[in-house]
Motif scaffolding. Structure first.
Motif, PDB file in Angstrom:
ATOM      1  N   TYR A 190       0.835  -1.211   0.000  1.00 20.21           N
ATOM      2  CA  TYR A 190       0.000   0.000   0.000  1.00 20.21           C
ATOM      3  C   TYR A 190       0.868   1.259   0.000  1.00 20.21           C
ATOM      4  O   TYR A 190       0.667   2.185  -0.789  1.00 20.21           O
ATOM      5  CB  TYR A 190      -0.866  -0.081   1.260  1.00 20.21           C
ATOM      6  N   LEU A 191       1.892   1.227   0.875  1.00 24.38           N
ATOM      7  CA  LEU A 191       2.787   2.379   0.996  1.00 24.38           C
ATOM      8  C   LEU A 191       3.599   2.574  -0.282  1.00 24.38           C
ATOM      9  O   LEU A 191       3.703   3.691  -0.806  1.00 24.38           O
ATOM     10  CB  LEU A 191       3.719   2.133   2.186  1.00 24.38           C
ATOM     11  N   LEU A 192       4.145   1.462  -0.793  1.00 20.55           N
ATOM     12  CA  LEU A 192       4.941   1.539  -2.022  1.00 20.55           C
ATOM     13  C   LEU A 192       4.089   2.005  -3.196  1.00 20.55           C
ATOM     14  O   LEU A 192       4.558   2.744  -4.060  1.00 20.55           O
ATOM     15  CB  LEU A 192       5.542   0.171  -2.350  1.00 20.55           C
ATOM     16  N   HIS A 193       2.823   1.574  -3.203  1.00 13.61           N
ATOM     17  CA  HIS A 193       1.940   1.982  -4.292  1.00 13.61           C
ATOM     18  C   HIS A 193       1.768   3.499  -4.311  1.00 13.61           C
ATOM     19  O   HIS A 193       1.767   4.121  -5.361  1.00 13.61           O
ATOM     20  CB  HIS A 193       0.582   1.294  -4.129  1.00 13.61           C
ATOM     21  N   ARG A 194       1.656   4.083  -3.106  1.00 11.83           N
ATOM     22  CA  ARG A 194       1.486   5.534  -3.031  1.00 11.83           C
ATOM     23  C   ARG A 194       2.763   6.259  -3.417  1.00 11.83           C
ATOM     24  O   ARG A 194       2.725   7.238  -4.158  1.00 11.83           O
ATOM     25  CB  ARG A 194       1.102   5.936  -1.602  1.00 11.83           C
ATOM     26  N   ILE A 195       3.905   5.777  -2.892  1.00 11.06           N
ATOM     27  CA  ILE A 195       5.169   6.448  -3.183  1.00 11.06           C
ATOM     28  C   ILE A 195       5.461   6.380  -4.681  1.00 11.06           C
ATOM     29  O   ILE A 195       5.786   7.387  -5.313  1.00 11.06           O
ATOM     30  CB  ILE A 195       6.318   5.817  -2.362  1.00 11.06           C
ATOM     31  N   THR A 196       5.303   5.169  -5.277  1.00 11.28           N
ATOM     32  CA  THR A 196       5.554   5.046  -6.715  1.00 11.28           C
ATOM     33  C   THR A 196       4.553   5.881  -7.498  1.00 11.28           C
ATOM     34  O   THR A 196       4.912   6.475  -8.524  1.00 11.28           O
ATOM     35  CB  THR A 196       5.467   3.580  -7.171  1.00 11.28           C
TER      36      THR A 196
ATOM     37  N   VAL B  28       2.868 -10.634  -7.573  1.00  5.29           N
ATOM     38  CA  VAL B  28       3.337  -9.286  -7.937  1.00  5.29           C
ATOM     39  C   VAL B  28       4.841  -9.178  -7.739  1.00  5.29           C
ATOM     40  O   VAL B  28       5.569  -8.706  -8.615  1.00  5.29           O
ATOM     41  CB  VAL B  28       2.602  -8.212  -7.106  1.00  5.29           C
ATOM     42  N   TRP B  29       5.320  -9.655  -6.577  1.00  7.86           N
ATOM     43  CA  TRP B  29       6.759  -9.574  -6.298  1.00  7.86           C
ATOM     44  C   TRP B  29       7.559 -10.413  -7.292  1.00  7.86           C
ATOM     45  O   TRP B  29       8.586  -9.980  -7.815  1.00  7.86           O
ATOM     46  CB  TRP B  29       7.067 -10.027  -4.865  1.00  7.86           C
ATOM     47  N   THR B  30       7.058 -11.645  -7.557  1.00  9.89           N
ATOM     48  CA  THR B  30       7.795 -12.545  -8.449  1.00  9.89           C
ATOM     49  C   THR B  30       7.892 -11.961  -9.848  1.00  9.89           C
ATOM     50  O   THR B  30       8.987 -11.795 -10.406  1.00  9.89           O
ATOM     51  CB  THR B  30       7.086 -13.914  -8.506  1.00  9.89           C
TER      52      THR B  30
ATOM     53  N   MET C 171       6.681  -0.732 -13.145  1.00 10.87           N
ATOM     54  CA  MET C 171       6.302  -2.138 -13.053  1.00 10.87           C
ATOM     55  C   MET C 171       5.657  -2.449 -11.706  1.00 10.87           C
ATOM     56  O   MET C 171       4.665  -3.155 -11.635  1.00 10.87           O
ATOM     57  CB  MET C 171       7.514  -3.042 -13.286  1.00 10.87           C
ATOM     58  N   TRP C 172       6.221  -1.887 -10.634  1.00  7.97           N
ATOM     59  CA  TRP C 172       5.591  -2.111  -9.328  1.00  7.97           C
ATOM     60  C   TRP C 172       4.158  -1.578  -9.341  1.00  7.97           C
ATOM     61  O   TRP C 172       3.213  -2.265  -8.947  1.00  7.97           O
ATOM     62  CB  TRP C 172       6.368  -1.449  -8.187  1.00  7.97           C
TER      63      TRP C 172
END
Lengths: 138, 128
Positions: A29-35, A112-114, A84-85
């Motif tokens: 969730y956090l990474l989605h916002r930052i990206t 998603v990670w893979t 990509m993320w």
């Protein structure tokens, strides 16, 4: 939910960050916002950079030459990482919100990670193919 | 079944709940995934031809590509600004501050959309 609501007024960004639970999904969730913020900024830069197309061939070619220098290649790869993320996790969010999708959110996160790491590594090889192999492989 | 209908009705309330904004965020997001992956393949499968002036000129003289680029930046801007509004709202700022930040973002988005549209429409491939 990743965010634990509280009633006291919030003073600083670091304090709000500490209120996230540290689960895989919260990091997503956090990474989605930052990206997401990063990509919005990039969209502005991208539109600005490509406005040189109106200045004609020479100006555009000079700019493109700058963009193929090593620092810009690294930046390009980092941009690919953000894209990509955000894209793969975005698909996950859309699936999780559909019907019964929430059941599969953890499995989807692993996917998603893979897929994300695989694609980003592939991008690294493609972007730096000349540096890695001494000649272009494609 | 009843639950599903109830669930769908929350979307129908739209403006009150912000659910329609969230639905559009996902729709535009999926559109952007398709466009971005296509864009990546087109620009980077053959990096040299993707980025030189001639191939860009030939793409920009094609109305389908023109429409695609305009749609791409418009959808991207909508998605980006809407997403930033989501983030801003979560920080529980003073209302005047969050609306000022959002307003600035919207104005900037319109200015840069103008720059982008200007690039697509005034592009002249014959200019040296």
């Amino acid at each position: 939910m990743a965010y634990i609501p509280n009633r006291e007024p919030i003073g600083s960004w670091s304090r709000i960050m500490m209120k996230y639970k540290r689960n895989g999904g919260s990091w997503a969730y956090l990474l989605h916002r930052i990206t997401g913020i990063g990509l919005t900024v990039y969209l502005f830069v991208h539109i600005w950079a490509l406005s040189s197309l109106t200045k004609g061939n020479a100006a555009f070619a000079a700019e493109m030459k700058t963009f193929t220098t090593p620092p810009f290649k690294v930046a390009e790869w980092l941009l690919g990482l953000l894209v990509m993320w955000h894209a793969f996790n975005g698909i996950r969010i859309a699936v999780v919100d559909l019907g019964n999708g929430a059941k599969y959110q953890k499995t989807l996160l692993k996917a998603v990670w893979t897929v994300g790491i695989a694609v980003v590594l592939l991008m690294f090889i493609l972007i730096f193919q000349t540096e890695l192999f001494g000649h272009p492989i494609l | 079944m009843d639950k599903e209908i109830k669930h769908l009705r929350t979307y129908a309330k739209g403006k009150k709940s912000g659910a329609s904004a969230w639905m559009w965020q996902r729709i535009t997001g999926l559109a952007l995934v398709v466009l971005t992956i296509g864009h990546y393949i087109m620009m980077h499968y053959e990096p040299k031809s993707g980025h030189d002036y001639g191939s860009t000129a030939s793409r920009l003289s094609d109305p389908v590509f023109k429409g695609m680029y305009l749609g791409f930046i418009t959808i991207g801007m909508y998605h980006g600004v809407q997403g930033c509004w989501n983030v801003i709202r979560d920080f529980k700022l003073k209302p005047w501050l969050s609306y000022t930040l959002f307003g600035t973002l919207v104005i900037l988005a319109f200015i840069f959309l103008g720059i982008g549209y200007n690039t697509v429409f005034t592009f002249d491939p014959l200019k040296p």
